[in-house]
Write a protein that holds these residues in place. Structure first.
Motif, short mmCIF file in Angstrom:
data_model
loop_
_atom_site.label_atom_id
_atom_site.label_comp_id
_atom_site.label_asym_id
_atom_site.label_seq_id
_atom_site.Cartn_x
_atom_site.Cartn_y
_atom_site.Cartn_z
N GLU A 61 6.20 -22.34 -3.32
CA GLU A 61 5.39 -23.27 -2.52
C GLU A 61 6.27 -23.82 -1.41
O GLU A 61 7.19 -24.60 -1.68
N VAL A 62 6.01 -23.41 -0.18
CA VAL A 62 6.77 -23.90 0.96
C VAL A 62 6.04 -25.10 1.54
O VAL A 62 4.92 -24.97 2.04
N THR A 63 6.63 -26.27 1.44
CA THR A 63 5.94 -27.47 1.90
C THR A 63 5.93 -27.54 3.42
O THR A 63 6.91 -27.19 4.08
N LEU A 64 4.82 -28.01 3.96
CA LEU A 64 4.66 -28.01 5.41
C LEU A 64 5.46 -29.09 6.11
O LEU A 64 5.52 -29.11 7.35
N ASN A 65 6.10 -29.98 5.35
CA ASN A 65 7.00 -30.94 5.99
C ASN A 65 8.44 -30.42 5.99
O ASN A 65 9.38 -31.18 6.21
N THR A 66 8.59 -29.13 5.78
CA THR A 66 9.88 -28.45 5.91
C THR A 66 9.97 -27.84 7.30
O THR A 66 9.00 -27.22 7.76
N GLU A 67 11.09 -28.01 7.97
CA GLU A 67 11.25 -27.46 9.31
C GLU A 67 11.03 -25.95 9.30
O GLU A 67 11.62 -25.23 8.49
N GLY A 68 10.16 -25.48 10.19
CA GLY A 68 9.91 -24.04 10.28
C GLY A 68 9.11 -23.48 9.13
O GLY A 68 9.16 -22.26 8.87
N ALA A 69 8.33 -24.32 8.46
CA ALA A 69 7.61 -23.89 7.25
C ALA A 69 6.65 -22.74 7.52
O ALA A 69 6.60 -21.77 6.75
N LEU A 70 5.89 -22.82 8.59
CA LEU A 70 4.88 -21.78 8.87
C LEU A 70 5.55 -20.44 9.14
O LEU A 70 5.10 -19.39 8.65
N THR A 71 6.64 -20.47 9.89
CA THR A 71 7.39 -19.24 10.16
C THR A 71 7.97 -18.68 8.86
O THR A 71 7.95 -17.46 8.62
N MET A 72 8.47 -19.57 8.02
CA MET A 72 9.05 -19.15 6.75
C MET A 72 8.00 -18.47 5.87
O MET A 72 8.27 -17.42 5.26
N ILE A 73 6.82 -19.05 5.80
CA ILE A 73 5.75 -18.46 5.00
C ILE A 73 5.42 -17.05 5.50
O ILE A 73 5.32 -16.10 4.72
#
Length: 215
Positions: free
Chosen positions: A42-54
């Motif tokens: 679960e990649v939290t969206l308050n992580t920098e670059g989360a969307l790219t990481m997903i």
């Protein structure tokens, strides 16, 4: 309703919560977790670059890792997460717009709940499972109390789960647990100690697979 994703989660029992990790460390962190037996991230969206990481993790790990988005607080975030390739959405709260949109898009949503009323409301609206949060503050036996009248609703216990209590939490009937800093330790990641991340993952998965339900 039992889905393929939920069936797999019930088997694996652990969701690793990736939050606030150093930029560029997503792939190595994921490899370390996978090596330790964890397959839900679960990649939290308050992580920098989360969307790219997903997006990158979905591409690099194919069907081996089930990658979803966490801390999905509103409809805008839900749309962005699904566009990035999230297989499921998890939130700390129950936002009915997020749940409805996820279902419309064929993406499972496991909303954050605390009270029986929230849990039943989420399930009635179509959530295949709910996140019960924060279990560390509520007490692990809270899951047992909830499961007495609500055993038909799959629950993911999150917040405060650790090596000392994971067997108890799962033993009380939680379908799975969400593990943040106690597994995805940002201090270890910053030091580049991914071997220790793997060892932690191995320890948690070993405990999780050996649980007998006594709720």
């Amino acid at each position: 309703m039992t889905t393929e994703l939920l069936t797999n989660l019930a088997k694996e029992k652990i969701i690793a919560i990736v939050r606030g990790i150093p930029k560029g460390s997503g792939e190595l962190t994921s490899k370390a977790l996978e090596a330790g037996g964890v397959s839900f991230l679960e990649v939290t969206l308050n992580t920098e670059g989360a969307l790219t990481m997903i997006d990158e993790l979905r591409g690099k790990f194919g069907g081996r890792l089930r990658v979803g988005a966490g801390t999905v607080l509103n409809l805008k975030m839900a749309k962005e997460a699904i566009a990035a390739g999230s297989e499921y959405l998890i939130s700390p709260n129950l936002d009915e717009e997020v749940l409805t949109y996820g279902l419309e898009q064929g993406v499972e949503v496991w909303p954050g709940t605390m009270t029986p009323s929230e849990i039943v409301r989420a399930y009635t609206l179509g959530a295949t499972a709910v996140k019960v949060f924060p279990i560390g503050s509520l007490g692990v036996k809270y899951i047992k109390d909830l499961r007495a009248p609500l055993s038909h609703i799959p629950m993911v216990a999150t917040g405060g789960v650790n090596l000392d209590n994971i067997k108890e939490v799962l033993g009380y009937g939680a379908t799975a647990v969400g593990l943040g800093g106690n597994l995805v330790d940002n201090g270890l990641i910053q030091k580049g100690d991914f071997e220790q991340i793997t060892k932690l993952a191995e320890a948690y998965t070993k405990l999780a697979k050996g649980v007998e339900i006594h709720a």
